[in-house]
Enzyme design. Sequence first.
Site, PDB file in Angstrom:
ATOM      1  N   ASP A 146      65.027  37.279  11.451  1.00  0.00           N
ATOM      2  CA  ASP A 146      64.182  37.506  12.628  1.00  0.00           C
ATOM      3  C   ASP A 146      64.094  36.226  13.455  1.00  0.00           C
ATOM      4  O   ASP A 146      64.402  35.131  12.961  1.00  0.00           O
ATOM      5  CB  ASP A 146      62.775  37.979  12.229  1.00  0.00           C
ATOM      6  CG  ASP A 146      61.987  36.931  11.441  1.00  0.00           C
ATOM      7  OD1 ASP A 146      62.590  36.251  10.579  1.00  0.00           O
ATOM      8  OD2 ASP A 146      60.769  36.778  11.679  1.00  0.00           O
ATOM      9  N   GLU A 184      59.863  36.054   8.751  1.00  0.00           N
ATOM     10  CA  GLU A 184      59.452  34.661   8.574  1.00  0.00           C
ATOM     11  C   GLU A 184      58.618  34.207   9.751  1.00  0.00           C
ATOM     12  O   GLU A 184      57.615  33.513   9.585  1.00  0.00           O
ATOM     13  CB  GLU A 184      60.686  33.748   8.430  1.00  0.00           C
ATOM     14  CG  GLU A 184      60.351  32.364   7.868  1.00  0.00           C
ATOM     15  CD  GLU A 184      59.814  31.371   8.901  1.00  0.00           C
ATOM     16  OE1 GLU A 184      59.129  30.414   8.492  1.00  0.00           O
ATOM     17  OE2 GLU A 184      60.053  31.549  10.096  1.00  0.00           O
TER      18      GLU A 184
END
Length: 453
Positions: free
Chosen positions: A85, A149
Amino acid sequence: MNNYISENKDRFLSELLDMLRIPSVSADPKFKEDVLRTAEFVKQRLIEAGADNVELCETAGYPIVYGEKIIDPNLPTVIVYGHYDVQPADPYELWNSPPFEPVIKDGNIYARGACDDKGQMYMHVKAFETMMRTNTLTCNVKFMIEGEEEVGSSNLGTFVKENKEKLKGDVILISDTGMLGNDTPSITAGLRGLSYVEVEVTGPNRDLHSGLYGGAVANPINILCQMIASLHDENNRITIPGFYDNVEELSAEERAEMARAPFSLDKYKKALDLGDVHGEAGYVTMERNSIRPTLDVNGIWGGYTGEGAKTVIASKAFAKISMRLVPNQTSEEITEKFQKHFESIAPASVKVLVKPHHGGEPVVTPTDSVAYKAASKAYEETFGVKPIPVRSGGSIPIVAMFKSELGLDSVLMGFGLDSDAIHSPNEHFGVFNYMKGIETIPMFYKHYAEMSK
Ligand code: BES
Ligand code: MN
Ligand code: MN
């Protein structure tokens, strides 16, 4: 092995660019399908590279891509962690080329995620492919690539707690940090923790005419500014009672050791167009941004911010505040201290609400472990100089949990540079750095297997 890497350089790059085209912004639900497509992309590339049991492990949020290659149960097992991400790309207008249309210019790959962390994570996939194709894999490998994250890794935390057997291994290997420079490689030996809160200050029950009411009621924006300003004293120390209680103070020797890392204050100021630096009295820049805790407003809003002027006293004002933590502070402790203090300094004329967000604990990783030494040798081999250990100011919340839940230390082999503009417009990653990563990672496996014997 190096032949294989140079022969496949163009493909290694074009595959990364393909992944960078998918806008996997975890913070914004609008990109949900793209985040999921990126997970699928990573899964397919792991399969092609030769990993077994590749799967998307579902969580309450975005899936974790898992894959493994177990060549011999007697060999050490390296668990590779990374994230697919990325941060939101806003503000788009400050990008010289669109954030999700990657371009290579002047030796750099420009795109959101180029460095953090798609580029660095993908180095591991390509290093693994290289070791598989050249028959040089010396350790078992388990990949664990997450998609949350940038929003705090809370579902990965649950996954780690629930999958201790699956995640049995010897060391966690991560490329999600930086190094000092392309001729001064370094290994990150510590990360700061994080407490993140949002505050809401409410004055009157509705927006008011600033002439009719101005001067007679509390303006929540004025009050919020005063409250925030009071959180630092004249030495730029944080005024929250007990904030520094548990902070680990480094010895004079440790600070002298840190000061040996190359750093030019002049270049630092020039690179950021600063008249001067700013920070806690008694500490130098490199300490302020690594071994000292901080409190920063990340966003502040309220009232009228549209075109022209509107004479109004807003009912509410808001701010997002991050606190970076160092050993032995904990996010729970600091969030609680912040909340108590912030509520206590609010005048009776306003109401204050503190909403805690995600947090993460600080970590210091050992520099005398076999894994650290193997990483050090690996850099030395590919860069020609011994890397220096440095403590970084950034946070990767899951690293502390790898230690507390799995009992595993992490080795933070970062290849980015501070100037790569991660989280900012025009994020980039050097082609040099990408390729160096792909060359250096197999050297880690080689030395780690040899030294573990
Ligand atoms: N990769 C970064 C952290 C980082 C970057 C550490 C450079 C050291 C050097 C990571 O993706 C990140 O941005 N972490 C966030 C924390 C998260 C909870 C949003 C951070 O540090 O703000
Ligand atoms: Mn990252
Ligand atoms: Mn990041």
